[in-house]
Write a protein that holds these residues in place. Structure first.
Motif, PDB file in Angstrom:
ATOM      1  N   GLU A 275       0.798  -1.239  -0.002  1.00 59.86           N
ATOM      2  CA  GLU A 275       0.025  -0.038  -0.087  1.00 59.86           C
ATOM      3  C   GLU A 275       0.949   1.172  -0.091  1.00 59.86           C
ATOM      4  O   GLU A 275       0.560   2.219   0.501  1.00 59.86           O
ATOM      5  CB  GLU A 275      -1.044   0.023   1.230  1.00 59.86           C
ATOM      6  CG  GLU A 275      -1.836  -1.208   1.281  1.00 59.86           C
ATOM      7  CD  GLU A 275      -3.075  -1.255   0.250  1.00 59.86           C
ATOM      8  OE1 GLU A 275      -3.507  -0.094  -0.007  1.00 59.86           O
ATOM      9  OE2 GLU A 275      -3.174  -2.089  -0.122  1.00 59.86           O
ATOM     10  N   SER A 276       1.970   1.357  -0.590  1.00 56.07           N
ATOM     11  CA  SER A 276       3.074   2.246  -0.264  1.00 56.07           C
ATOM     12  C   SER A 276       2.664   3.452  -1.119  1.00 56.07           C
ATOM     13  O   SER A 276       3.125   4.565  -1.149  1.00 56.07           O
ATOM     14  CB  SER A 276       4.373   1.681  -0.886  1.00 56.07           C
ATOM     15  OG  SER A 276       4.457   1.452  -2.292  1.00 56.07           O
ATOM     16  N   GLY A 277       1.793   3.245  -2.245  1.00 51.38           N
ATOM     17  CA  GLY A 277       1.664   4.493  -2.860  1.00 51.38           C
ATOM     18  C   GLY A 277       1.583   4.410  -4.467  1.00 51.38           C
ATOM     19  O   GLY A 277       1.720   3.244  -4.892  1.00 51.38           O
ATOM     20  N   PRO A 278       1.286   5.397  -5.211  1.00 52.72           N
ATOM     21  CA  PRO A 278       1.432   5.346  -6.735  1.00 52.72           C
ATOM     22  C   PRO A 278       2.868   4.878  -7.155  1.00 52.72           C
ATOM     23  O   PRO A 278       3.826   5.038  -6.719  1.00 52.72           O
ATOM     24  CB  PRO A 278       1.110   6.431  -7.260  1.00 52.72           C
ATOM     25  CG  PRO A 278       1.402   7.450  -6.206  1.00 52.72           C
ATOM     26  CD  PRO A 278       1.407   6.933  -4.944  1.00 52.72           C
ATOM     27  N   PHE A 279       2.751   4.046  -8.358  1.00 52.11           N
ATOM     28  CA  PHE A 279       3.916   3.671  -9.174  1.00 52.11           C
ATOM     29  C   PHE A 279       3.696   3.722 -10.531  1.00 52.11           C
ATOM     30  O   PHE A 279       2.574   3.731 -10.943  1.00 52.11           O
ATOM     31  CB  PHE A 279       4.425   2.304  -8.618  1.00 52.11           C
ATOM     32  CG  PHE A 279       3.260   1.162  -9.140  1.00 52.11           C
ATOM     33  CD1 PHE A 279       3.500   0.485 -10.337  1.00 52.11           C
ATOM     34  CD2 PHE A 279       2.364   0.726  -8.175  1.00 52.11           C
ATOM     35  CE1 PHE A 279       2.415  -0.315 -10.689  1.00 52.11           C
ATOM     36  CE2 PHE A 279       1.335   0.003  -8.518  1.00 52.11           C
ATOM     37  CZ  PHE A 279       1.438  -0.660  -9.753  1.00 52.11           C
ATOM     38  N   VAL A 280       4.901   3.624 -11.231  1.00 50.18           N
ATOM     39  CA  VAL A 280       4.928   3.785 -12.914  1.00 50.18           C
ATOM     40  C   VAL A 280       5.620   2.636 -13.217  1.00 50.18           C
ATOM     41  O   VAL A 280       6.666   2.409 -12.771  1.00 50.18           O
ATOM     42  CB  VAL A 280       5.455   5.056 -13.134  1.00 50.18           C
ATOM     43  CG1 VAL A 280       5.598   5.028 -14.779  1.00 50.18           C
ATOM     44  CG2 VAL A 280       4.747   6.504 -12.806  1.00 50.18           C
ATOM     45  N   TYR A 281       4.825   1.875 -13.978  1.00 50.76           N
ATOM     46  CA  TYR A 281       5.637   0.912 -14.573  1.00 50.76           C
ATOM     47  C   TYR A 281       5.216   0.727 -16.090  1.00 50.76           C
ATOM     48  O   TYR A 281       4.192   0.841 -16.603  1.00 50.76           O
ATOM     49  CB  TYR A 281       5.446  -0.474 -13.984  1.00 50.76           C
ATOM     50  CG  TYR A 281       6.072  -1.574 -14.748  1.00 50.76           C
ATOM     51  CD1 TYR A 281       7.709  -1.788 -14.296  1.00 50.76           C
ATOM     52  CD2 TYR A 281       5.444  -2.529 -15.463  1.00 50.76           C
ATOM     53  CE1 TYR A 281       8.047  -2.887 -14.856  1.00 50.76           C
ATOM     54  CE2 TYR A 281       6.215  -3.476 -16.050  1.00 50.76           C
ATOM     55  CZ  TYR A 281       7.579  -3.782 -15.659  1.00 50.76           C
ATOM     56  OH  TYR A 281       8.185  -4.514 -16.305  1.00 50.76           O
ATOM     57  N   GLY A 282       6.222   0.381 -16.973  1.00 57.53           N
ATOM     58  CA  GLY A 282       5.563   0.312 -18.292  1.00 57.53           C
ATOM     59  C   GLY A 282       6.753  -0.485 -19.115  1.00 57.53           C
ATOM     60  O   GLY A 282       8.045  -0.480 -18.778  1.00 57.53           O
ATOM     61  N   PHE A 283       6.559  -0.503 -20.448  1.00 54.93           N
ATOM     62  CA  PHE A 283       7.734  -1.047 -21.426  1.00 54.93           C
ATOM     63  C   PHE A 283       6.878  -0.701 -22.802  1.00 54.93           C
ATOM     64  O   PHE A 283       5.870  -0.762 -22.973  1.00 54.93           O
ATOM     65  CB  PHE A 283       7.955  -2.447 -21.329  1.00 54.93           C
ATOM     66  CG  PHE A 283       6.760  -3.588 -21.566  1.00 54.93           C
ATOM     67  CD1 PHE A 283       6.636  -3.789 -22.843  1.00 54.93           C
ATOM     68  CD2 PHE A 283       5.875  -3.878 -20.542  1.00 54.93           C
ATOM     69  CE1 PHE A 283       5.534  -4.737 -23.111  1.00 54.93           C
ATOM     70  CE2 PHE A 283       4.839  -4.578 -20.722  1.00 54.93           C
ATOM     71  CZ  PHE A 283       4.515  -5.162 -21.924  1.00 54.93           C
ATOM     72  N   SER A 284       8.026  -0.613 -23.686  1.00 51.14           N
ATOM     73  CA  SER A 284       7.759  -0.307 -25.089  1.00 51.14           C
ATOM     74  C   SER A 284       8.418  -1.392 -25.975  1.00 51.14           C
ATOM     75  O   SER A 284       9.620  -1.783 -25.500  1.00 51.14           O
ATOM     76  CB  SER A 284       8.022   1.274 -25.494  1.00 51.14           C
ATOM     77  OG  SER A 284       9.456   1.257 -25.215  1.00 51.14           O
ATOM     78  N   ILE A 285       7.807  -1.720 -27.193  1.00 55.77           N
ATOM     79  CA  ILE A 285       8.761  -2.621 -27.926  1.00 55.77           C
ATOM     80  C   ILE A 285       8.833  -1.888 -29.155  1.00 55.77           C
ATOM     81  O   ILE A 285       7.626  -1.274 -29.770  1.00 55.77           O
ATOM     82  CB  ILE A 285       7.683  -4.045 -28.244  1.00 55.77           C
ATOM     83  CG1 ILE A 285       7.395  -4.776 -26.805  1.00 55.77           C
ATOM     84  CG2 ILE A 285       8.289  -4.633 -29.128  1.00 55.77           C
ATOM     85  CD1 ILE A 285       6.661  -5.749 -26.938  1.00 55.77           C
ATOM     86  N   ILE A 286       9.872  -1.864 -29.637  1.00 56.23           N
ATOM     87  CA  ILE A 286      10.246  -1.111 -30.981  1.00 56.23           C
ATOM     88  C   ILE A 286      10.745  -2.297 -31.896  1.00 56.23           C
ATOM     89  O   ILE A 286      11.496  -3.150 -31.619  1.00 56.23           O
ATOM     90  CB  ILE A 286      11.273  -0.322 -30.730  1.00 56.23           C
ATOM     91  CG1 ILE A 286      10.606   1.088 -29.665  1.00 56.23           C
ATOM     92  CG2 ILE A 286      11.593   0.599 -32.214  1.00 56.23           C
ATOM     93  CD1 ILE A 286      11.794   2.013 -29.371  1.00 56.23           C
ATOM     94  N   HIS A 287      10.060  -2.436 -32.837  1.00 58.84           N
ATOM     95  CA  HIS A 287      10.480  -3.305 -34.009  1.00 58.84           C
ATOM     96  C   HIS A 287      10.726  -2.836 -35.337  1.00 58.84           C
ATOM     97  O   HIS A 287       9.722  -2.091 -36.065  1.00 58.84           O
ATOM     98  CB  HIS A 287       9.349  -4.557 -34.180  1.00 58.84           C
ATOM     99  CG  HIS A 287       9.710  -5.675 -34.929  1.00 58.84           C
ATOM    100  ND1 HIS A 287      10.017  -7.082 -34.588  1.00 58.84           N
ATOM    101  CD2 HIS A 287      10.031  -5.596 -36.482  1.00 58.84           C
ATOM    102  CE1 HIS A 287      10.431  -7.706 -35.375  1.00 58.84           C
ATOM    103  NE2 HIS A 287      10.650  -6.922 -36.534  1.00 58.84           N
TER     104      HIS A 287
END
Length: 165
Positions: free
Chosen positions: A35-47
């Motif tokens: 419950e620590s707070g907001p987080f940002v996570y993502g990834f992009s795939i470039i082909h």
């Protein structure tokens, strides 16, 4: 009698082991975050044609402890950087979650933008701009972890005829 069609798994079309344990990874990350707070996570795939797909991870989520299989390469997370251009301007957007504005340093030339992060997280990136710009026209803003730098394009001079004497 109408035949029964087997419903395909959404990730089956990708044809990659990349997504096989995605659900497990997300659940483990959420459990670790608590419950620590907001987080940002993502990834992009470039082909790009003729090249292997490039997977880029970004965000402020701690590394997931992995077994033998590597879902993501264990490299330093680099910010996601996008460059947009139109007839008059060049926009550079970069995501730096949890970085203070005071820790960002920018230097520009007609062809490059150098972005440095100082403090606890050290980072440096030299972004090649798609067209020549006027570095003196740069306007930068930083809000909610997103750096935006806007340049005016250089007016390309028309060729000049040179007379031979």
């Amino acid at each position: 009698m109408v035949g029964i069609r087997k419903r395909k798994d959404f990730f089956e079309d990708f044809g990659s082991e990349l997504f096989d344990n995605l659900e497990e990874i997300i659940e483990a990350l959420l459990e670790e975050m608590g419950e620590s707070g907001p987080f940002v996570y993502g990834f992009s795939i470039i082909h790009r044609p003729g090249e292997d797909p490039e997977l880029r991870e970004f965000g402020n989520v701690p590394e997931y402890p992995q077994k033998e299989e590597n879902f993501f390469p264990s490299e330093t997370k680099e910010p996601l950087i996008d460059i947009f251009e139109n007839e008059d301007m060049v926009h550079v957007l970069a995501e730096f979650p949890e970085i203070e504005k005071e820790n960002l340093l920018l230097h520009a030339t007609a062809q490059n933008l150098e972005i440095k992060v100082t403090g606890l997280s050290e980072f440096s990136e030299d972004v090649e701009l798609p067209v020549p710009v006027d570095p003196k026209s740069a306007k930068a803003s930083y809000k909610n972890g997103v750096l935006e730098v806007i340049f005016r394009r250089c007016v390309e001079e028309k060729p000049v005829e040179i007379k031979i004497s």
